[in-house]
Structures are given as structure tokens and as C-alpha cells.
Design an enzyme around this catalytic site. Sequence first.
Site, PDB file in Angstrom:
ATOM      1  N   TYR A 144      82.243-114.982 -46.118  1.00 20.69           N
ATOM      2  CA  TYR A 144      81.849-115.980 -45.119  1.00 20.69           C
ATOM      3  C   TYR A 144      80.879-115.327 -44.158  1.00 20.69           C
ATOM      4  CZ  TYR A 144      82.340-119.378 -41.270  1.00 20.69           C
ATOM      5  OH  TYR A 144      82.102-120.300 -40.282  1.00 20.69           O
ATOM      6  N   ASP A 239      76.858-107.716 -43.644  1.00 19.26           N
ATOM      7  CA  ASP A 239      77.410-108.582 -42.592  1.00 19.26           C
ATOM      8  C   ASP A 239      78.610-107.838 -41.999  1.00 19.26           C
ATOM      9  OD1 ASP A 239      78.865-111.951 -42.478  1.00 19.26           O
ATOM     10  OD2 ASP A 239      78.821-110.292 -41.038  1.00 19.26           O
ATOM     11  N   LYS A 267      81.620-110.643 -32.737  1.00 15.91           N
ATOM     12  CA  LYS A 267      82.983-110.287 -32.354  1.00 15.91           C
ATOM     13  C   LYS A 267      83.051-109.116 -31.372  1.00 15.91           C
ATOM     14  CE  LYS A 267      84.532-112.258 -36.723  1.00 15.91           C
ATOM     15  NZ  LYS A 267      85.300-113.468 -36.380  1.00 15.91           N
TER      16      LYS A 267
HETATM   17  P1  KE4 Z   1      80.776-116.756 -35.834  1.00 11.55           P
HETATM   18  O1  KE4 Z   1      79.593-117.678 -35.979  1.00 11.55           O
HETATM   19  O2  KE4 Z   1      82.094-117.465 -36.044  1.00 11.55           O
HETATM   20  O3  KE4 Z   1      80.737-115.934 -34.523  1.00 11.55           O
HETATM   21  O4  KE4 Z   1      80.657-115.640 -36.965  1.00 11.55           O
HETATM   22  C1  KE4 Z   1      80.586-116.055 -38.316  1.00 11.55           C
HETATM   23  C2  KE4 Z   1      81.045-114.917 -39.208  1.00 11.55           C
HETATM   24  C3  KE4 Z   1      80.097-114.169 -39.882  1.00 11.55           C
HETATM   25  N1  KE4 Z   1      80.455-113.136 -40.676  1.00 11.55           N
HETATM   26  C4  KE4 Z   1      81.765-112.797 -40.819  1.00 11.55           C
HETATM   27  C5  KE4 Z   1      82.117-111.641 -41.703  1.00 11.55           C
HETATM   28  C6  KE4 Z   1      82.774-113.524 -40.148  1.00 11.55           C
HETATM   29  O5  KE4 Z   1      84.075-113.179 -40.326  1.00 11.55           O
HETATM   30  C7  KE4 Z   1      82.412-114.605 -39.320  1.00 11.55           C
HETATM   31  C8  KE4 Z   1      83.431-115.448 -38.583  1.00 11.55           C
HETATM   32  N2  KE4 Z   1      84.785-115.129 -38.846  1.00 11.55           N
HETATM   33  C9  KE4 Z   1      85.743-116.230 -38.724  1.00 11.55           C
HETATM   34  C10 KE4 Z   1      87.128-115.682 -39.082  1.00 11.55           C
HETATM   35  N3  KE4 Z   1      87.273-115.485 -40.452  1.00 11.55           N
HETATM   36  C11 KE4 Z   1      85.707-116.841 -37.368  1.00 11.55           C
HETATM   37  C12 KE4 Z   1      86.869-117.746 -37.043  1.00 11.55           C
HETATM   38  C13 KE4 Z   1      86.443-119.180 -36.963  1.00 11.55           C
HETATM   39  O6  KE4 Z   1      85.652-119.621 -37.829  1.00 11.55           O
HETATM   40  O7  KE4 Z   1      86.950-119.875 -36.033  1.00 11.55           O
END
Ligand code: KE4
Length: 427
Positions: A144, A239, A267
Amino acid sequence: MIYKRSSALFAQAEQVIPGGVNSPVRAFKAVGGTPIFVKEAKGAYLYDEDGNQLIDYINSWGPMILGHAYEPVVNAVIEKTKKGTSFGMPTEIETQIAELAVSMVPNIDKIRFVNSGTEACMSAVRLARGYTGKDKIIKFAGCYHGHSDSFLIQAGSGAVTFGSPNSPGVTKGTAKDTLLARYNDLENVASLIEANQGEIACIIIEPVAGNMGCIPPVADFLQGLRDLCSKHNILLIFDEVMTGFRLAKGGVQELFGINADIVCFGKVIGGGLPVGAFAARAEIMNHLAPLGPVYQAGTLSGNPLAMAAGLAMLTALNNDNAIFTRLAEKTEYLHKGLANVLNRHNITHTINRIGSMISVHFDDSEVIDFETAAKGNNETFKRFFHGMLNEGIYIAPSAFETWFITDALTYDDLNKTIAACDSVFKA
Ligand code: KE4
């Protein structure tokens, strides 16, 4: 545990917010029940709206690596707020955190701050396409990279949890430029490159996957990707939104000694405020506007409050040479404790762990990719999730997530967590 007020707040939220949440995974859809509304948090503990104290293993999905309301971050944000919250003009603190990040992470000269991990990954892919002049990308099933159209093709995290990895609204035109590979399968990647010679701009990967549970790369997988990318003029994008500043000061590039071409962050880098970033060698980053032709922008990019939180967080991590060892030791202790309990109760399971990332899978197969991650028994997972919650332990409300260990956890907290697991499966 009573969740009367959380339930009432959720019903109220659902009237004005789609699904009552601002991010789908918070809605407990994969495990059932109503989401917990948090009132406040400190250190390793959440305090919900019904007065329950919960030991937190999500930590805002990664940022709170030093615990909630970490004093240096809180104080930095308070002081910064008094001087204004946003200007849309360059500020010194952006340079300060940029210099610190560049000093901590190998193989990057320049970094551009944005407001989320999605924005960081989306911008990195556009930069790779602009730099190479090629359109296609390779991503991995179960990984993701945020909710940008190009990534919602067999995505991980919430997209998988919902069982609808290919989201409506993503056009066929967009989807055709995203090629899907199997994680930890180098031959599969090589065959995709062979079949799309000269058309692939980049391979984007979670170098340690955290969105299908925690899945480390198998031996030589990352080096193999590096070699394929170098041979075929493809940019390798790590990523590291989850792993950056969590698995080591320099993230996975440092931990495995593999150089990516572009690295994405989120994060931890924001200390709990909305910050994403992407970084690379100068010859790649200089393709970005206003220097180069690849456009990317943001009203709140480099926001002073977010920069203050991020700078305080990275400074604390940079000045503590034992932090990553401490985190890994606590995670190993938890792993062994949970495994002993699950074995004692004859619960079929696999636990994946690396550094301060860990996930429990209720299946006996080795979990090395999306397919094996999806084999986990979700009924057992739901029993585990709700059972642990009733014991005051908050773990990820989905089997397709990883747990994030915080340094604020004590060994007493870890023992309580292990005992809670015993209670769940004793019942
Ligand atoms: P954000 O746009 O949510 O800040 O980041 C996206 C993203 C990109 N790359 C990786 C490896 C990530 O894990 C994420 C976002 N992680 C999720 C949890 N698996 C965020 C939680 C959510 O979607 O509310």
C-alpha cells in the site's frame, strides 16, 4: 470493557462523516463492532471516551515511536504555534529538518516535504516518470502506497481489508500503466520487465511490507530488484513511510545496505503531525519544480508546526544510539511471549517480525506475500482482536496490518499483553 460513549459518538459521527471515520481502516469493518473513540493518550497508553485505558500497539499507525504526547514534540509545537501557524513562505526550520534527515538517511542529497505518505509516493512516481520519460510502474500485490489512483491496484492495508483492492473510480487508462508483481518473487518481476521492455519508469515497493501484516524481504530479493533496476534504467523507489526512521536511523537502506533511487517517508518524520517527504540524489530531485519540469506543490507543505514536531522527533531519534536496539529487543520479547502462549493453546499461527514491526497470522504457512497473508483465519483474528481489546490491549483492527512498537512500552506492559493473549485463548 464498556464502549457506551464511543458507540454514541460513532452514531453521531456517521451522520456527517462517511462511515463515521476519516480513514476506512479505523471503522473496524474487518473485525466488526464499533470503533473506539480516543479522548487522549500519553506514552504507551490510550484513554478512550468511556474511561478505559488501553495499551497501544498501533501508535497512530507508526508515528508515535517514542510514545504519545512525547514532551519534546509537544513543547516544540506549542512554542512554534505562538509564532504563527502557516505562512506559505520558506522558513528556516524546513532547512533544519531537511539537513537532519539527509544526514540520517544514506544515499539522498535533497528532500521535498509534503503532507502525507500518499502525497510522497504519488509525487515520487511522477518524478520517476518525468526523469525517465517512461509511463509504466511496477507495484506489488498487497503493498500500500496510499490512495493515489496508480496505487489502488491490489493495494494493501484498508483496501485489502475491504476485499475490494481495485477501487472504483480508478480509470482503465490509469490501471493499464500499473503492473502488478508478487512480493518476494524476483522471477515474476524479471518477467514483467521482459514483457514491457523500455516502458517501465520505476518499481515502487515497501522494502519491508507492513500492509499485508509485516513481511520482511527474503534473502537477496532487494538486491535482485536493485540489480534489475540498474540493468534496465528503472528507478527503484523504496516506500519507507512505515520503515523510515523506525527500523534504523537510515531505514531499510541502512538496515539492508541497499540503495534505492528515491525514498518516501511519512509517519515518524512528522512526529504525529501531517508530514510526508520524498528524497533522492540531487540529479533526480533537481528535476522538480521550480528547478525542473516535474510539477509538485502544496499549500501546507513544510508547515512550521509539522516541521517543529518532525524536527523534535528526528532529533530525539538521532541522539539516542540505543533506541533501535531497545525497540527490537522489546519486540522480540513480545514475539516470544505471544508464541509461547499460542503454542500452549495449540493455536495455529505464524508471527512475522523485524525491528519494531510485528504481526500475528492465524495460519501455519510462512507469510511471505499477499497470497499467503490472505490465508490467515479471520474468525480467529476477530476473536483475538476483540479478546485483546477486552483485556485492555489495542492491536490493529485488521489482519492486513502490522503492529508498531513504541519505546514508551515497559516490560510490564509487554507481560500484560502476553497475559491478555493467554486469557483470550484460555476462554
Ligand atoms: P498516508 O497517506 O496514510 O499518510 O500514507 C500512505 C502510506 C504509504 N505507504 C505506506 C507503506 C503506508 O503504510 C501508508 C499508510 N499506512 C496506513 C496503515 N497501513 C495508514 C492508516 C490509514 O490508512 O488510516
